[in-house]
Structure formats: C-alpha cells, structure tokens
Design a protein around this motif. Structure first.
Motif, PDB file in Angstrom:
ATOM      1  N   GLU A 129       1.207   4.072  -2.493  1.00  0.00           N
ATOM      2  CA  GLU A 129       0.722   5.539  -2.527  1.00  0.00           C
ATOM      3  C   GLU A 129       1.819   6.555  -2.870  1.00  0.00           C
ATOM      4  OE1 GLU A 129      -2.132   6.596  -1.928  1.00  0.00           O
ATOM      5  OE2 GLU A 129      -2.974   4.873  -2.063  1.00  0.00           O
ATOM      6  N   ASN A 130       2.972   6.246  -2.611  1.00  0.00           N
ATOM      7  CA  ASN A 130       4.471   6.563  -2.803  1.00  0.00           C
ATOM      8  C   ASN A 130       4.182   6.508  -4.432  1.00  0.00           C
ATOM      9  OD1 ASN A 130       5.220   7.355  -0.138  1.00  0.00           O
ATOM     10  ND2 ASN A 130       6.273   5.072  -0.137  1.00  0.00           N
ATOM     11  N   LEU A 183       0.476   6.481   6.185  1.00  0.00           N
ATOM     12  CA  LEU A 183       0.570   5.281   6.752  1.00  0.00           C
ATOM     13  C   LEU A 183       2.193   4.634   6.655  1.00  0.00           C
ATOM     14  CD1 LEU A 183      -0.435   4.829   2.138  1.00  0.00           C
ATOM     15  CD2 LEU A 183      -1.384   3.237   4.391  1.00  0.00           C
ATOM     16  N   ASN A 184       3.575   6.004   6.885  1.00  0.00           N
ATOM     17  CA  ASN A 184       3.989   5.582   6.741  1.00  0.00           C
ATOM     18  C   ASN A 184       4.549   5.765   8.745  1.00  0.00           C
ATOM     19  OD1 ASN A 184       6.152   5.799   4.586  1.00  0.00           O
ATOM     20  ND2 ASN A 184       6.093   8.044   5.320  1.00  0.00           N
ATOM     21  N   LYS A 232      -2.086  10.990   3.363  1.00  0.00           N
ATOM     22  CA  LYS A 232      -1.908   9.558   3.295  1.00  0.00           C
ATOM     23  C   LYS A 232      -0.699   8.573   3.407  1.00  0.00           C
ATOM     24  CE  LYS A 232      -5.332   6.672   0.649  1.00  0.00           C
ATOM     25  NZ  LYS A 232      -5.768   6.174   0.015  1.00  0.00           N
ATOM     26  N   VAL A 233       0.673   9.236   2.704  1.00  0.00           N
ATOM     27  CA  VAL A 233       1.534   8.648   2.529  1.00  0.00           C
ATOM     28  C   VAL A 233       2.101   8.858   4.239  1.00  0.00           C
ATOM     29  CG1 VAL A 233       3.769   8.607   2.022  1.00  0.00           C
ATOM     30  CG2 VAL A 233       2.288   8.662   0.528  1.00  0.00           C
ATOM     31  N   LEU A 239       1.857   9.588  -5.781  1.00  0.00           N
ATOM     32  CA  LEU A 239       2.172  10.596  -4.945  1.00  0.00           C
ATOM     33  C   LEU A 239       3.227  11.350  -5.905  1.00  0.00           C
ATOM     34  CD1 LEU A 239       2.651  12.999  -2.824  1.00  0.00           C
ATOM     35  CD2 LEU A 239       4.140  11.687  -1.754  1.00  0.00           C
ATOM     36  N   ASN A 286       0.930  -0.891   0.226  1.00  0.00           N
ATOM     37  CA  ASN A 286      -0.158  -0.298  -0.197  1.00  0.00           C
ATOM     38  C   ASN A 286       0.797   1.527   0.231  1.00  0.00           C
ATOM     39  OD1 ASN A 286      -2.420  -1.971  -0.140  1.00  0.00           O
ATOM     40  ND2 ASN A 286      -2.267  -1.337   2.758  1.00  0.00           N
ATOM     41  N   LEU A 287       1.794   1.146   0.536  1.00  0.00           N
ATOM     42  CA  LEU A 287       2.489   2.407   0.828  1.00  0.00           C
ATOM     43  C   LEU A 287       3.526   2.627  -0.227  1.00  0.00           C
ATOM     44  CD1 LEU A 287       3.975   4.648   2.450  1.00  0.00           C
ATOM     45  CD2 LEU A 287       5.928   3.302   3.436  1.00  0.00           C
ATOM     46  N   ASP A 288       3.798   1.805  -1.241  1.00  0.00           N
ATOM     47  CA  ASP A 288       4.868   1.883  -2.311  1.00  0.00           C
ATOM     48  C   ASP A 288       3.260   2.539  -3.631  1.00  0.00           C
ATOM     49  OD1 ASP A 288       6.807   0.674  -1.366  1.00  0.00           O
ATOM     50  OD2 ASP A 288       6.208  -1.526  -2.424  1.00  0.00           O
ATOM     51  N   GLN A 325      -2.377  13.596  -0.785  1.00  0.00           N
ATOM     52  CA  GLN A 325      -1.227  12.359  -0.783  1.00  0.00           C
ATOM     53  C   GLN A 325      -0.506  12.177  -0.278  1.00  0.00           C
ATOM     54  OE1 GLN A 325      -2.435   9.891  -2.291  1.00  0.00           O
ATOM     55  NE2 GLN A 325      -0.945   8.511  -2.125  1.00  0.00           N
ATOM     56  N   LYS A 326      -0.111  13.554   0.633  1.00  0.00           N
ATOM     57  CA  LYS A 326       1.571  13.534   1.400  1.00  0.00           C
ATOM     58  C   LYS A 326       1.120  13.580   2.906  1.00  0.00           C
ATOM     59  CE  LYS A 326       4.392  17.103  -1.091  1.00  0.00           C
ATOM     60  NZ  LYS A 326       5.230  18.340  -1.031  1.00  0.00           N
TER      61      LYS A 326
END
Length: 467
Positions: free
Chosen positions: A213-214, A338-339, A334-335, A217, A209-211, A331-332
């Motif tokens: 969303e990155n 997630l982090n 959100k990322v 972004l 998911n993090l990948d 999006q930032k």
C-alpha cells in the motif's frame, strides 16, 4: 606467717596431713573403681555444603552463611533426629525400656519422646573450628550400643539434611508448577486475542500489505504530481488560446492553420489586385471577395476548434487531477488504517511475546526445581564411622587418683593449718618474738640438749601466762 613458720607447721602436723592425704586418695580410688564404666563412640562427618535458593537459583558458599555450623549442631541434637534413631533402633519396643519408662514417668507421656531425651543427654557434638568436620559422640555403658546409636544419629542426620535440602525445592517446584499453568493460560488467551483480531481485520501479513500500500501511495502521488504539472500547462495554453486564438503558439503551429493562413493571404492579395483593376461590383471581384471571406471563416473555425480542443484537454487534466487526488487521499487513509492495525496488532503480539518469555522462564525454573526435588544427593558424608570402643572413656582411674592426690594434699595442708590455729605452739625464734612482743637479741648455740630447749620454751609459756 613466713615461709619458715609455714614449713615448721607442716613438719609438726605431718601426721594430720598424711592421714588426710591417704584418706582422700583411697576414697577417690575406691569411688573410681566402684563407678560403672562408660564407653564413648565417635563418628566424624564432613560437610561440603553449598547453599542454593530454590526460587532464585543463587548459590551461596557455606562459609558466607553465618551460623551454618551452629545450625548443623542444632539439627543433629534435635528431637526429630533422636526420634528417628528411636524408631530405627526400635528402642520403644524393648520391654526393659518400657519398664523404666513406667517407673520414671508413672505411665504419663510418650515413651518415644522420653527415650529421645535420654539419647540426647548422652549425645555430644563437637564442630571443628577451622574445617567442615563435625564429631558426634555418644556415651553408654554398652560399647556396642554406643557405636550403634552414634552411627544411627549420623545416618539419620544425613537423611534429614537431604530432606531439608529437597523440601524447599519440592515446594518451589509446586509453586512453579502452578505458575506454569497460569502463564500457559495467559499465553493461550493472548494468542487467541491476536488470532481473533487478525481474523476480524482480515490481516494475513501486515508488514507486506503495508509495504504494498505504501508503494501504491507513492505511485499515485507521483502520478498526481505529473498530472498537476500537465493540468497547469494545459490551463495556461487554454487561457492563451481563448484570449488570442490565432496568436496562440499551439494554434499557430497547426499545419491546417498555417495552410489556411497562406490561402487567406493569397486570397487577400488577389482581392487587392482585382480592386485596383476592377470595381467592387464586378463579378470577378465579388467572386474573389467571397473566396477570401470563406477562407477567413474556415481559419476562424479551425482556430476555434483548436482552442476548444486545448480547453477540453485542460478540462480532462483537471478531472484526472481531481481523481488522482481523491485516490491519493483514499490511499493515505488506507495506509493510516493499516498503520493503526499494525500498531494494535503489535501490542497484541507484544503481549504474546511477554507471556511466552514469562512462561519459558518459569518452565525452566520448574524443570530445575523438579530435578532438585527428586535428587537424593547429599552434601554430608561420613568421614570416619564409629567403631566399638575397646576401653572405657570413664571413669579415668589414673586421672581420678591424681586429682584425689592433689585434693588430699590441699585438704591435708588445710587441716594441718586449722589444727595449728586450734593449738598454737612455739615452733621457732620468730614465734617467741611474736608471742612475747620483744625482739630476739641473741641465739645461744652449743650442745644444748632437748631438755634445755624445753626449759626455754616452758619459761616462755610462763611469761606468756603471767602477762
């Protein structure tokens, strides 16, 4: 007293010495023969010990453990081993032993402890100085009992040594068993916390998911950069168009504007030509002037329309930029969220890993100590089992007679010297010199008879008496 005087005294008192010698030797011989015979049975044990700590699992060679052999001696001669021998041989059930116990202790105490003390008095342990061999000996008037007793001591020592070795492992296994339960509960709780957190946050695969969303972004950031460039360009073109619409490159390059400019130029040229030939109120001039004004009006309207179109395009780009900027900021966030979720979940996963490693380590030690606690292997083996002795170990007749002869000889010489002190006599010329206190100047040798010698000695006694 010199050596000659000593020998003369021994010669003179030989009867006292001989009688004392004979009496002492006879007494020693008789006492030795009257003493009850004692038999000694001996068994040899080989100790091949490697010490292991049941908690840490570290192995220590026996030679590195100070006092190891002394410890084994104490174990062999302990009351615990003796009581096991009493139980194994059933000595406390013997009527003769019970009678002797009642006579010795008058019924007080425990017969088993009393018998154990008797056995330990007749037991001797001799470790080897340069090897791992221990010899166990037992003295008894009955050779068969001595053999049975010493073999029983060796057997019970083997069993006790195995129990002493297994007992720490069993205790450690119990301890590790409790720790396994505690660590299993900790692991289950850590896994429950991790699962509850994933369900609460709706996380299936945080890394994937993090990948994603990155990547999104990055795409939005790229689009925002492109829109920002386009917005700046459109704003510049719109400002230029508003300042001078007809001179603006975007407007001037329009085919419609170029066509209207050409028509306006032709209308202006026609109007100039008519102005030379006709007056301003002439219908033809009026018609040409109206045509020229119409074309100019169309040119300005087209230029204004194009300028408005360029302005609309700039406005659209600004709106698009604002939307993309908002999306990038969202999006930032959100990322970053997630982090944060990944970091929090990483902590929970680390707790699970630590709990799992701890439980695996303790489980391994629990399995090892459990196996050790059930092991019946022994590091002590009987090298030479005791056999029934055929000859008594005591009394030693020949040795006692030799010792009696030595003691008798010493006592005889002592009694002879004591008798000489009580009745001092002249045994030689040195005695005359000592008694009279004058030196001997000459010795007359010849065929002197014993009578002359006695006469001389009698005169010496008279002189000693007169003085």
């Amino acid at each position: 007293m010199n050596l000659l005087q000593f020998l003369l005294i021994l010669k003179a008192r030989y009867k006292v010495i001989l009688i004392t010698f004979l009496i002492t030797v006879s007494t020693a011989t008789v006492v030795t023969l009257l003493l009850s015979k004692s038999y000694t049975a001996t068994t040899s044990l080989l100790l091949n010990y490697k010490g292991m700590d049941p908690v840490t699992g570290m192995v220590l060679p026996a030679q590195l453990m100070p006092g190891y052999m002394a410890t084994q001696n104490d174990i062999i001669q302990s009351r615990n081993i003796a009581l096991k021998v009493v139980n194994q041989l059933g000595l406390d059930k013997s009527e003769q032993a019970q009678t002797q116990f009642r006579q010795a202790s008058k019924g007080s105490g425990d017969i088993r402890n009393w018998l154990a003390d008797l056995l330990l008095k007749n037991l001797s342990v001799k470790p080897s100085k340069e090897s791992s061999v221990i010899e166990i000996s037992f003295n008894s008037a009955d050779p068969n009992f001595a053999t049975v007793a010493v073999n029983s001591f060796a057997e019970n020592y083997q069993q006790t040594s195995a129990q002493l070795k297994v007992a720490p492992a069993q205790q450690a296994a119990g301890y590790f068993g409790q720790q396994v339960k505690v660590l299993r509960d900790d692991l289950e709780q850590a896994q429950s916390r991790l699962s509850a957190y994933q369900q609460e946050k709706g996380i299936t695969n945080p890394e994937q998911n993090l990948d994603i969303e990155n990547m999104r972004l990055n795409e939005l950031s790229g689009q925002l950069s492109m829109v920002q460039v386009a917005s700046i360009d459109s704003q510049s073109r719109s400002a230029n168009a508003q300042r001078s619409s007809l001179d603006s490159p975007d407007i001037a390059s329009s085919p419609t504007i170029q066509g209207l400019k050409s028509e306006s130029a032709r209308a202006d040229a026609k109007l100039a030509e008519l102005s030379q030939r006709l007056g301003k109120n002439h219908p033809a001039y009026k018609s040409a002037e109206g045509e020229a004004n119409k074309i100019r009006s169309q040119l300005h309207e087209e230029a204004q329309r194009l300028s408005n179109s360029i302005g609309n395009s700039a406005s659209i780009n600004q709106q698009r930029e604002a939307q993309l900027r908002s999306q990038v900021e969202s999006q930032k966030k959100k990322v970053l969220g997630l982090n944060r979720l990944r970091d929090e979940m990483s902590v929970l996963q680390k707790d699970v890993e630590v709990a799992k490693k701890a439980m695996d380590a303790v489980t391994q030690r629990f399995s090892q100590t459990s196996i050790e606690g059930q092991s019946n292997q022994n590091d002590i083996s009987i090298l030479n089992p005791a056999i029934v002795p055929t000859s008594p170990s005591s009394p030693r007749v020949l040795l006692n007679i030799v010792l009696g002869a030595f003691v008798g000889l010493v006592l005889g010489i002592g009694f002879g010297l004591f008798a000489e002190l009580l009745d001092r006599r002249v045994r030689g010329r040195d005695d005359i010199s000592i008694i009279l206190g004058v030196p001997v100047f000459a010795v007359i040798e010849g065929n002197s008879t014993k009578t002359n010698e006695n006469l001389l000695l009698g005169q010496a006694r008279k002189l000693l008496t007169s003085n």
